[in-house]
Design a protein around this motif. Structure first.
Motif, PDB file in Angstrom:
ATOM      1  N   THR A  73     -14.238 -26.389  23.618  1.00  0.00           N
ATOM      2  CA  THR A  73     -14.484 -25.202  24.428  1.00  0.00           C
ATOM      3  C   THR A  73     -16.075 -24.761  24.096  1.00  0.00           C
ATOM      4  OG1 THR A  73     -14.104 -23.095  25.074  1.00  0.00           O
ATOM      5  CG2 THR A  73     -13.614 -23.601  22.555  1.00  0.00           C
ATOM      6  N   GLU A  76     -15.565 -18.438  23.885  1.00  0.00           N
ATOM      7  CA  GLU A  76     -14.331 -17.964  22.792  1.00  0.00           C
ATOM      8  C   GLU A  76     -14.170 -16.744  23.369  1.00  0.00           C
ATOM      9  OE1 GLU A  76     -14.518 -19.741  18.557  1.00  0.00           O
ATOM     10  OE2 GLU A  76     -16.422 -18.869  19.024  1.00  0.00           O
ATOM     11  N   ALA A  82     -11.578 -19.849  18.187  1.00  0.00           N
ATOM     12  CA  ALA A  82     -11.098 -21.103  18.500  1.00  0.00           C
ATOM     13  C   ALA A  82     -11.136 -22.254  17.464  1.00  0.00           C
ATOM     14  CB  ALA A  82     -12.032 -21.830  19.965  1.00  0.00           C
ATOM     15  N   ARG A  86     -14.393 -25.780  17.423  1.00  0.00           N
ATOM     16  CA  ARG A  86     -14.114 -25.166  18.658  1.00  0.00           C
ATOM     17  C   ARG A  86     -13.379 -26.333  19.575  1.00  0.00           C
ATOM     18  NH1 ARG A  86     -19.073 -21.937  21.586  1.00  0.00           N
ATOM     19  NH2 ARG A  86     -19.196 -20.158  20.002  1.00  0.00           N
ATOM     20  N   ALA A  88      -9.612 -28.511  20.053  1.00  0.00           N
ATOM     21  CA  ALA A  88      -8.068 -28.721  19.914  1.00  0.00           C
ATOM     22  C   ALA A  88      -7.465 -29.890  20.696  1.00  0.00           C
ATOM     23  CB  ALA A  88      -7.450 -27.365  20.421  1.00  0.00           C
ATOM     24  N   TRP A 108      -4.907 -23.115  19.597  1.00  0.00           N
ATOM     25  CA  TRP A 108      -6.313 -23.061  18.841  1.00  0.00           C
ATOM     26  C   TRP A 108      -5.937 -22.868  17.321  1.00  0.00           C
ATOM     27  CZ3 TRP A 108     -10.138 -24.895  21.451  1.00  0.00           C
ATOM     28  CH2 TRP A 108     -10.022 -24.857  22.969  1.00  0.00           C
ATOM     29  N   GLU A 109      -6.891 -23.185  16.590  1.00  0.00           N
ATOM     30  CA  GLU A 109      -6.839 -23.046  15.014  1.00  0.00           C
ATOM     31  C   GLU A 109      -6.355 -21.848  14.604  1.00  0.00           C
ATOM     32  OE1 GLU A 109     -10.012 -23.473  11.662  1.00  0.00           O
ATOM     33  OE2 GLU A 109     -10.283 -25.214  12.980  1.00  0.00           O
TER      34      GLU A 109
END
Length: 160
Positions: A73, A76, A82, A86, A88, A108-109
């Motif tokens: 991404t 955010e 994210a 950023r 995933a 997302w993380e």
């Protein structure tokens, strides 16, 4: 002591979400930028690298109806939401046909998740685009904070 929602409200909430998705899928909105994107016959290939209007990158491999890949991404909802890079992994599905429907999602993380639902189109010049609607669900700290945790929008991805 917490009070459970009455079954009627649970059912209404479920119906509201169902109605929202049906509305998003069935709507045929066209923006000024898309009015010149006329379709051409051919076969749209979901596999490859795609970039949207905000600079986010989607790297996808479609095998049969299964879609897997990586999403990076460029934006955010909040700094760090994210994760550090950023990025995933995505998982999704794609339909058959020359201009297939596609759906994919990421976790997302930091725990929020996003999902995209759309269709691949072939343009008159032979280029391919993914026209999608997205939903981002951020993690709420409490039920009282839930009201602002879901966002909706659109993305137009161009194959690079």
């Amino acid at each position: 002591m917490t009070r459970a929602a009455p079954p009627f409200w649970i059912k209404m909430n479920s119906l509201m979400w169902h109605s929202l998705f049906v509305t998003l899928i069935a709507s045929r909105t066209t923006t000024a930028n898309e009015s010149s994107l006329e379709m051409k016959a051919g076969s749209c290939d979901i596999s490859g690298v795609w970039r949207n209007e905000l600079g986010s990158t989607l790297r996808v491999k479609a095998e049969g109806s299964e879609v897997r890949g990586v999403y990076q991404t460029a934006v955010e909802s909040a700094r760090g939401a994210a994760g550090l890079h950023r990025t995933a992994r995505i998982i999704g599905v794609a339909g058959n046909g020359t201009q297939p429907a596609v759906s994919f999602s990421v976790l997302w993380e930091k725990g929020s998740c996003s999902a995209w639902l759309g269709q691949c189109f072939i343009l008159r010049d032979g280029s391919q685009v993914l026209k999608t609607f997205w939903m981002l669900r951020s993690v709420a700290e409490s039920l009282a904070d839930n009201w602002g945790s879901t966002r909706l929008g659109e993305d137009l991805f161009f194959k690079t």
